[in-house]
Motif scaffolding. Structure first.
Motif, PDB file in Angstrom:
ATOM      1  N   ALA A  31       2.509  17.021  -4.296  1.00 55.46           N
ATOM      2  CA  ALA A  31       2.908  15.581  -4.373  1.00 55.46           C
ATOM      3  C   ALA A  31       2.492  14.726  -3.355  1.00 55.46           C
ATOM      4  N   LEU A  32       2.503  15.063  -2.048  1.00 54.72           N
ATOM      5  CA  LEU A  32       2.007  14.477  -0.991  1.00 54.72           C
ATOM      6  C   LEU A  32       0.824  14.088  -1.140  1.00 54.72           C
ATOM      7  N   LEU A  33       0.030  15.143  -1.464  1.00 58.07           N
ATOM      8  CA  LEU A  33      -1.707  15.120  -1.598  1.00 58.07           C
ATOM      9  C   LEU A  33      -2.157  13.967  -2.677  1.00 58.07           C
ATOM     10  N   SER A  34      -1.226  13.938  -3.757  1.00 54.00           N
ATOM     11  CA  SER A  34      -1.320  12.889  -4.683  1.00 54.00           C
ATOM     12  C   SER A  34      -1.311  11.561  -4.025  1.00 54.00           C
ATOM     13  N   THR A  35      -0.324  11.511  -3.321  1.00 52.87           N
ATOM     14  CA  THR A  35      -0.183   9.933  -2.830  1.00 52.87           C
ATOM     15  C   THR A  35      -1.156   9.843  -1.559  1.00 52.87           C
ATOM     16  N   ALA A  36      -1.797  10.842  -0.754  1.00 49.41           N
ATOM     17  CA  ALA A  36      -2.821  10.937  -0.042  1.00 49.41           C
ATOM     18  C   ALA A  36      -3.972  10.342  -0.643  1.00 49.41           C
ATOM     19  N   PHE A  37      -4.388  10.990  -1.751  1.00 46.32           N
ATOM     20  CA  PHE A  37      -5.488  10.780  -2.709  1.00 46.32           C
ATOM     21  C   PHE A  37      -5.543   9.289  -3.270  1.00 46.32           C
ATOM     22  N   LEU A  38      -4.381   8.744  -3.633  1.00 47.27           N
ATOM     23  CA  LEU A  38      -4.298   7.505  -3.926  1.00 47.27           C
ATOM     24  C   LEU A  38      -4.360   6.348  -3.080  1.00 47.27           C
ATOM     25  N   GLY A  39      -3.937   6.894  -1.971  1.00 49.61           N
ATOM     26  CA  GLY A  39      -3.692   5.832  -0.739  1.00 49.61           C
ATOM     27  C   GLY A  39      -4.971   5.891  -0.123  1.00 49.61           C
ATOM     28  N   GLY A  40      -5.838   6.625  -0.203  1.00 46.24           N
ATOM     29  CA  GLY A  40      -7.070   6.533   0.345  1.00 46.24           C
ATOM     30  C   GLY A  40      -8.088   5.548  -0.483  1.00 46.24           C
ATOM     31  N   SER A  41      -7.843   5.692  -1.901  1.00 44.28           N
ATOM     32  CA  SER A  41      -8.866   5.016  -2.704  1.00 44.28           C
ATOM     33  C   SER A  41      -8.171   3.543  -3.150  1.00 44.28           C
ATOM     34  N   TYR A  42      -7.098   3.325  -2.803  1.00 46.85           N
ATOM     35  CA  TYR A  42      -6.234   2.073  -3.187  1.00 46.85           C
ATOM     36  C   TYR A  42      -6.955   0.747  -2.642  1.00 46.85           C
ATOM     37  N   PRO A  43      -7.248   0.914  -1.492  1.00 42.67           N
ATOM     38  CA  PRO A  43      -8.007  -0.382  -0.749  1.00 42.67           C
ATOM     39  C   PRO A  43      -9.199  -0.744  -1.438  1.00 42.67           C
ATOM     40  N   MET A  44      -9.822   0.355  -1.880  1.00 43.78           N
ATOM     41  CA  MET A  44     -11.328   0.242  -2.721  1.00 43.78           C
ATOM     42  C   MET A  44     -11.120  -0.632  -3.987  1.00 43.78           C
ATOM     43  N   THR A  45      -9.885  -0.412  -4.634  1.00 42.72           N
ATOM     44  CA  THR A  45      -9.600  -1.135  -5.726  1.00 42.72           C
ATOM     45  C   THR A  45      -9.482  -2.565  -5.444  1.00 42.72           C
ATOM     46  N   GLN A  46      -9.320  -3.247  -4.192  1.00 39.92           N
ATOM     47  CA  GLN A  46      -9.071  -4.421  -4.261  1.00 39.92           C
ATOM     48  C   GLN A  46     -10.240  -4.962  -3.203  1.00 39.92           C
ATOM     49  N   TRP A 106       0.808  -1.111   0.129  1.00 36.54           N
ATOM     50  CA  TRP A 106       0.153   0.021   0.208  1.00 36.54           C
ATOM     51  C   TRP A 106       0.819   1.469   0.088  1.00 36.54           C
ATOM     52  N   ILE A 107       2.000   1.494   0.858  1.00 36.41           N
ATOM     53  CA  ILE A 107       2.822   2.282   0.817  1.00 36.41           C
ATOM     54  C   ILE A 107       3.256   2.685  -0.325  1.00 36.41           C
ATOM     55  N   LEU A 108       4.119   1.584  -0.947  1.00 35.80           N
ATOM     56  CA  LEU A 108       4.980   1.820  -2.314  1.00 35.80           C
ATOM     57  C   LEU A 108       4.070   2.089  -3.295  1.00 35.80           C
ATOM     58  N   ALA A 109       2.854   1.640  -3.636  1.00 39.02           N
ATOM     59  CA  ALA A 109       1.981   1.594  -4.599  1.00 39.02           C
ATOM     60  C   ALA A 109       1.486   3.214  -4.585  1.00 39.02           C
ATOM     61  N   SER A 110       1.090   3.623  -3.161  1.00 37.14           N
ATOM     62  CA  SER A 110       0.510   4.847  -3.143  1.00 37.14           C
ATOM     63  C   SER A 110       1.584   6.044  -3.467  1.00 37.14           C
ATOM     64  N   PHE A 111       2.905   5.901  -2.892  1.00 38.63           N
ATOM     65  CA  PHE A 111       3.910   6.655  -3.346  1.00 38.63           C
ATOM     66  C   PHE A 111       4.463   6.809  -4.626  1.00 38.63           C
ATOM     67  N   PHE A 112       4.667   5.490  -5.309  1.00 40.14           N
ATOM     68  CA  PHE A 112       5.093   5.715  -6.791  1.00 40.14           C
ATOM     69  C   PHE A 112       3.970   6.144  -7.568  1.00 40.14           C
ATOM     70  N   GLN A 113       2.895   5.596  -7.591  1.00 42.21           N
ATOM     71  CA  GLN A 113       1.713   6.165  -8.367  1.00 42.21           C
ATOM     72  C   GLN A 113       1.259   7.680  -8.142  1.00 42.21           C
ATOM     73  N   GLY A 114       1.506   8.239  -6.826  1.00 39.22           N
ATOM     74  CA  GLY A 114       1.177   9.105  -6.501  1.00 39.22           C
ATOM     75  C   GLY A 114       2.444  10.452  -6.421  1.00 39.22           C
ATOM     76  N   ALA A 115       2.953  10.534  -5.390  1.00 41.68           N
ATOM     77  CA  ALA A 115       4.182  11.427  -5.199  1.00 41.68           C
ATOM     78  C   ALA A 115       5.200  11.386  -6.220  1.00 41.68           C
ATOM     79  N   PHE A 116       5.553  10.209  -6.381  1.00 36.07           N
ATOM     80  CA  PHE A 116       6.918  10.193  -7.393  1.00 36.07           C
ATOM     81  C   PHE A 116       6.517  10.357  -8.728  1.00 36.07           C
ATOM     82  N   THR A 117       5.132  10.103  -9.206  1.00 37.49           N
ATOM     83  CA  THR A 117       5.048  10.342 -10.446  1.00 37.49           C
ATOM     84  C   THR A 117       4.476  11.697 -10.735  1.00 37.49           C
ATOM     85  N   PHE A 118       4.169  12.510  -9.712  1.00 35.87           N
ATOM     86  CA  PHE A 118       3.931  13.872  -9.646  1.00 35.87           C
ATOM     87  C   PHE A 118       5.221  14.370  -9.809  1.00 35.87           C
ATOM     88  N   LEU A 119       6.178  14.115  -8.839  1.00 37.07           N
ATOM     89  CA  LEU A 119       7.545  14.773  -9.168  1.00 37.07           C
ATOM     90  C   LEU A 119       8.129  14.623 -10.471  1.00 37.07           C
TER      91      LEU A 119
END
Length: 293
Positions: free
Chosen positions: A166-181, A130-143
């Motif tokens: 960038a952090l908001l990008s990760t927060a947005f994806l991190g919050g919705s990520y479990p819903m995709t599972q 969850w941490i890695l997916a949220s960070f790389f699809q969010g903040a990392f991609t934004f940056l």
């Protein structure tokens, strides 16, 4: 010719759900280059993301519904080769945007492959994945996007005006990520994958998403209030309202019967949320440009 099965597993339309991160980076960029913006868009959404989707599908070998595919066809070795070829093309194309961007593509591609690669399979570790997916699809991609389209030095990315979105990008994806599972519990259980959604349970996943949305909303309010105008947050609420209504109605159904935590409801939420966020970032990008010109 590439087989129909391989094309389907690349799930190119699924990249739409990650498009908000790209548009966000473009909308708050000071002087984005048009040709670099278009090239970054193409590399991310037609090369990098499909390569990641295909590679993970090859190792997952899903029989039940997955993101963007209600009935995934059997995979073949061709999918593995095509995924790596797309990765290679992405790296070559990235050279036109600089070695920093190329390095970012390489790291993103590597981490995304470890998600399902059978010798590592990060998917088995709910918190870490969850941490890695949220960070790389969010903040990392934004940056990555922000640096490439503005041709900035790395030190420019440490500015709070860049770090916060960038952090908001990760927060947005991190919050919705479990819903995709949430609809994949049975499939994940058969393979022994303890995803975050399985760890939380179906109701826990909905509660987690609701709390995360509220916290992320506060973050967006602070960001626009601090760096732009608080009124931008009104657009945030308006654009996300359809997705929010769907989520609330869906939550009531799931509370009565967990069978409603299904693929189609999840995809509907994804489409509504991604469409709302894309529209929101386009609107604020236009408003920021108008006020800055």
């Amino acid at each position: 010719m590439i087989s129909r099965s391989t094309w389907l597993h690349l799930r190119i339309p699924f990249s739409f759900f990650l498009l908000p991160i790209f548009i966000f980076a473009v909308s708050v960029s000071p002087q984005p280059s048009t040709w670099k913006t278009l090239l970054v868009f193409f590399i991310l959404h037609f090369l990098l993301y499909p390569a990641s989707n295909g590679y993970n599908s090859y190792y997952d070998k899903d029989e039940d519904s997955i993101g963007g595919l209600e009935k995934p066809p059997p995979v073949s070795k061709e999918l593995w080769y095509v995924s790596l070829i797309l990765d290679g093309i992405a790296l070559l194309a990235g050279i036109f945007l600089g070695w920093v961007f190329v390095a970012g593509l390489f790291v993103y591609g590597l981490i995304s492959k470890l998600y399902s690669y059978d010798k590592v399979r990060l998917k088995k570790y709910p918190i870490l994945s969850w941490i890695l997916a949220s960070f790389f699809q969010g903040a990392f991609t934004f940056l990555m996007t922000y640096q490439a389209i503005n041709a900035l030095q790395l030190e420019a990315l440490t500015d709070s005006a860049v770090i916060i979105p960038a952090l908001l990008s990760t927060a947005f994806l991190g919050g919705s990520y479990p819903m995709t599972q949430v609809y994949q519990h049975a499939e994940d259980a058969r393979r022994g994958d303890m995803t975050l959604s399985r760890l939380l349970g179906i109701r826990g996943t909905f509660i987690f998403a609701a709390v995360a949305f509220q916290l992320t909303s506060l973050g967006f309010w602070y960001y626009f209030q601090t760096y732009y105008e608080g009124m931008y947050f009104v657009w945030f609420i308006l654009c996300l309202a359809p997705g929010l209504v769907h989520f609330l109605v869906w939550t009531v159904k799931v509370w009565k019967d967990k069978k409603f935590a299904d693929f189609r409801s999840t995809m509907r939420l994804n489409w509504l949320t991604a469409t709302g966020m894309n529209l929101f970032f386009i609107i604020i990008g236009i408003l920021i440009h108008i006020k800055g010109s």
